[in-house]
Design a protein around this motif. Sequence first.
Motif, PDB file in Angstrom:
ATOM      1  N   LEU A  37       0.831  -1.204   0.000  1.00  0.00           N
ATOM      2  CA  LEU A  37       0.000   0.000   0.000  1.00  0.00           C
ATOM      3  C   LEU A  37       0.868   1.257   0.000  1.00  0.00           C
ATOM      4  N   GLY A  38       1.855   1.309   0.889  1.00  0.00           N
ATOM      5  CA  GLY A  38       2.729   2.477   0.969  1.00  0.00           C
ATOM      6  C   GLY A  38       3.495   2.716  -0.320  1.00  0.00           C
ATOM      7  N   LEU A  39       4.015   1.638  -0.914  1.00  0.00           N
ATOM      8  CA  LEU A  39       4.765   1.787  -2.168  1.00  0.00           C
ATOM      9  C   LEU A  39       3.868   2.248  -3.309  1.00  0.00           C
ATOM     10  N   ALA A  40       2.614   1.827  -3.310  1.00  0.00           N
ATOM     11  CA  ALA A  40       1.677   2.280  -4.343  1.00  0.00           C
ATOM     12  C   ALA A  40       1.440   3.785  -4.226  1.00  0.00           C
ATOM     13  N   VAL A  41       1.285   4.264  -3.001  1.00  0.00           N
ATOM     14  CA  VAL A  41       1.085   5.706  -2.789  1.00  0.00           C
ATOM     15  C   VAL A  41       2.350   6.470  -3.181  1.00  0.00           C
ATOM     16  N   VAL A  42       3.503   5.977  -2.752  1.00  0.00           N
ATOM     17  CA  VAL A  42       4.773   6.631  -3.076  1.00  0.00           C
ATOM     18  C   VAL A  42       4.974   6.701  -4.590  1.00  0.00           C
ATOM     19  N   GLU A  43       4.662   5.627  -5.283  1.00  0.00           N
ATOM     20  CA  GLU A  43       4.803   5.607  -6.750  1.00  0.00           C
ATOM     21  C   GLU A  43       3.952   6.703  -7.391  1.00  0.00           C
ATOM     22  N   ARG A  44       2.737   6.863  -6.919  1.00  0.00           N
ATOM     23  CA  ARG A  44       1.854   7.891  -7.478  1.00  0.00           C
ATOM     24  C   ARG A  44       2.332   9.304  -7.136  1.00  0.00           C
ATOM     25  N   LEU A  45       2.840   9.475  -5.915  1.00  0.00           N
ATOM     26  CA  LEU A  45       3.368  10.791  -5.540  1.00  0.00           C
ATOM     27  C   LEU A  45       4.615  11.131  -6.358  1.00  0.00           C
ATOM     28  N   ASN A  46       5.480  10.149  -6.568  1.00  0.00           N
ATOM     29  CA  ASN A  46       6.669  10.375  -7.408  1.00  0.00           C
ATOM     30  C   ASN A  46       6.258  10.760  -8.821  1.00  0.00           C
ATOM     31  N   ARG A  47       5.268  10.064  -9.359  1.00  0.00           N
ATOM     32  CA  ARG A  47       4.788  10.358 -10.719  1.00  0.00           C
ATOM     33  C   ARG A  47       4.221  11.775 -10.778  1.00  0.00           C
ATOM     34  N   LEU A  48       3.459  12.162  -9.769  1.00  0.00           N
ATOM     35  CA  LEU A  48       2.900  13.517  -9.731  1.00  0.00           C
ATOM     36  C   LEU A  48       4.016  14.557  -9.704  1.00  0.00           C
ATOM     37  N   GLN A  49       5.033  14.330  -8.898  1.00  0.00           N
ATOM     38  CA  GLN A  49       6.151  15.272  -8.819  1.00  0.00           C
ATOM     39  C   GLN A  49       6.845  15.405 -10.176  1.00  0.00           C
ATOM     40  N   GLN A  50       6.985  14.300 -10.886  1.00  0.00           N
ATOM     41  CA  GLN A  50       7.590  14.350 -12.218  1.00  0.00           C
ATOM     42  C   GLN A  50       6.702  15.125 -13.187  1.00  0.00           C
ATOM     43  N   GLU A  51       5.405  14.911 -13.115  1.00  0.00           N
ATOM     44  CA  GLU A  51       4.467  15.594 -14.009  1.00  0.00           C
ATOM     45  C   GLU A  51       4.503  17.106 -13.823  1.00  0.00           C
ATOM     46  N   VAL A  52       4.539  17.556 -12.551  1.00  0.00           N
ATOM     47  CA  VAL A  52       4.486  18.997 -12.288  1.00  0.00           C
ATOM     48  C   VAL A  52       5.873  19.636 -12.272  1.00  0.00           C
ATOM     49  N   GLY A  53       6.919  18.807 -12.272  1.00  0.00           N
ATOM     50  CA  GLY A  53       8.277  19.331 -12.300  1.00  0.00           C
ATOM     51  C   GLY A  53       8.724  19.973 -11.005  1.00  0.00           C
ATOM     52  N   SER A  54       8.120  19.584  -9.906  1.00  0.00           N
ATOM     53  CA  SER A  54       8.473  20.147  -8.603  1.00  0.00           C
ATOM     54  C   SER A  54       8.184  19.110  -7.526  1.00  0.00           C
ATOM     55  N   LYS A  55       8.962  19.152  -6.462  1.00  0.00           N
ATOM     56  CA  LYS A  55       8.786  18.220  -5.343  1.00  0.00           C
ATOM     57  C   LYS A  55       7.743  18.751  -4.367  1.00  0.00           C
ATOM     58  N   LEU A  56       7.059  17.815  -3.716  1.00  0.00           N
ATOM     59  CA  LEU A  56       6.207  18.179  -2.590  1.00  0.00           C
ATOM     60  C   LEU A  56       7.109  18.655  -1.456  1.00  0.00           C
ATOM     61  N   THR A  57       6.555  19.381  -0.509  1.00  0.00           N
ATOM     62  CA  THR A  57       7.340  19.827   0.633  1.00  0.00           C
ATOM     63  C   THR A  57       7.940  18.624   1.349  1.00  0.00           C
ATOM     64  N   TYR A  58       7.127  17.631   1.653  1.00  0.00           N
ATOM     65  CA  TYR A  58       7.608  16.384   2.242  1.00  0.00           C
ATOM     66  C   TYR A  58       6.513  15.331   2.194  1.00  0.00           C
ATOM     67  N   LEU A  59       6.943  14.097   2.374  1.00  0.00           N
ATOM     68  CA  LEU A  59       6.035  12.976   2.619  1.00  0.00           C
ATOM     69  C   LEU A  59       6.255  12.571   4.061  1.00  0.00           C
ATOM     70  N   HIS A  60       5.189  12.540   4.842  1.00  0.00           N
ATOM     71  CA  HIS A  60       5.243  12.178   6.261  1.00  0.00           C
ATOM     72  C   HIS A  60       4.611  10.804   6.414  1.00  0.00           C
ATOM     73  N   VAL A  61       5.392   9.840   6.895  1.00  0.00           N
ATOM     74  CA  VAL A  61       4.902   8.479   7.085  1.00  0.00           C
ATOM     75  C   VAL A  61       4.942   8.145   8.569  1.00  0.00           C
ATOM     76  N   THR A  62       3.807   7.712   9.100  1.00  0.00           N
ATOM     77  CA  THR A  62       3.774   7.286  10.498  1.00  0.00           C
ATOM     78  C   THR A  62       4.170   5.822  10.577  1.00  0.00           C
ATOM     79  N   GLN A  63       5.000   5.522  11.555  1.00  0.00           N
ATOM     80  CA  GLN A  63       5.444   4.153  11.761  1.00  0.00           C
ATOM     81  C   GLN A  63       4.374   3.373  12.521  1.00  0.00           C
ATOM     82  N   PRO A  64       4.435   2.043  12.435  1.00  0.00           N
ATOM     83  CA  PRO A  64       3.440   1.237  13.145  1.00  0.00           C
ATOM     84  C   PRO A  64       3.632   1.194  14.650  1.00  0.00           C
TER      85      PRO A  64
END
Length: 178
Positions: A37-64
Amino acid sequence: MQVVKAVVSAIGADRVAVRISPAIDHLDAMNSNPLRLGLAVVERLNRLQQEVGSKLTYLHVTQPRYTSYGQTESGRPGSKEEEAHLMRNLRKAYQGTFMCSGGFTRELAIEAVAQGDADLVSFGRLYKSNPDLVLRLEVNAPLNKYNRKTFYTQDPVVGYTDYPFLNKESGPKSLSRL
């Protein structure tokens, strides 16, 4: 992703951060394969960053929080190795600033950043019980323990506002410089 795309298009990727909890186990919310699940979300966020040509401020992941408690809130057992595997794989896959949270001590946070497991570490519950958390971390002062039962109450006295601040009398000698 539709919401993230809409916000990015309205204010720019560099002003947007995303928080995910793929290993959440709270109030019957859980996933049988948090890494996938996490890798699927990360893949989509990476693709979005490539599409817009800019990085998000950050990705915040909570640990279990296996490291802190030895099990999830519903009692599902976990291990430090399982937690590290999840977080390291998400960190490795994400193309941008990576923040994590969940059961960190000062020492574990320093270690996570030093080892490249995170760019940033956030503290939630400890901020509630330590209104001066930044100072306490800076001078390596003892932390107040939190009482989770008082986090979301209607009581105007007990909970958010009754945790003591560090002062010169109760703090370490390094506070004398303040």
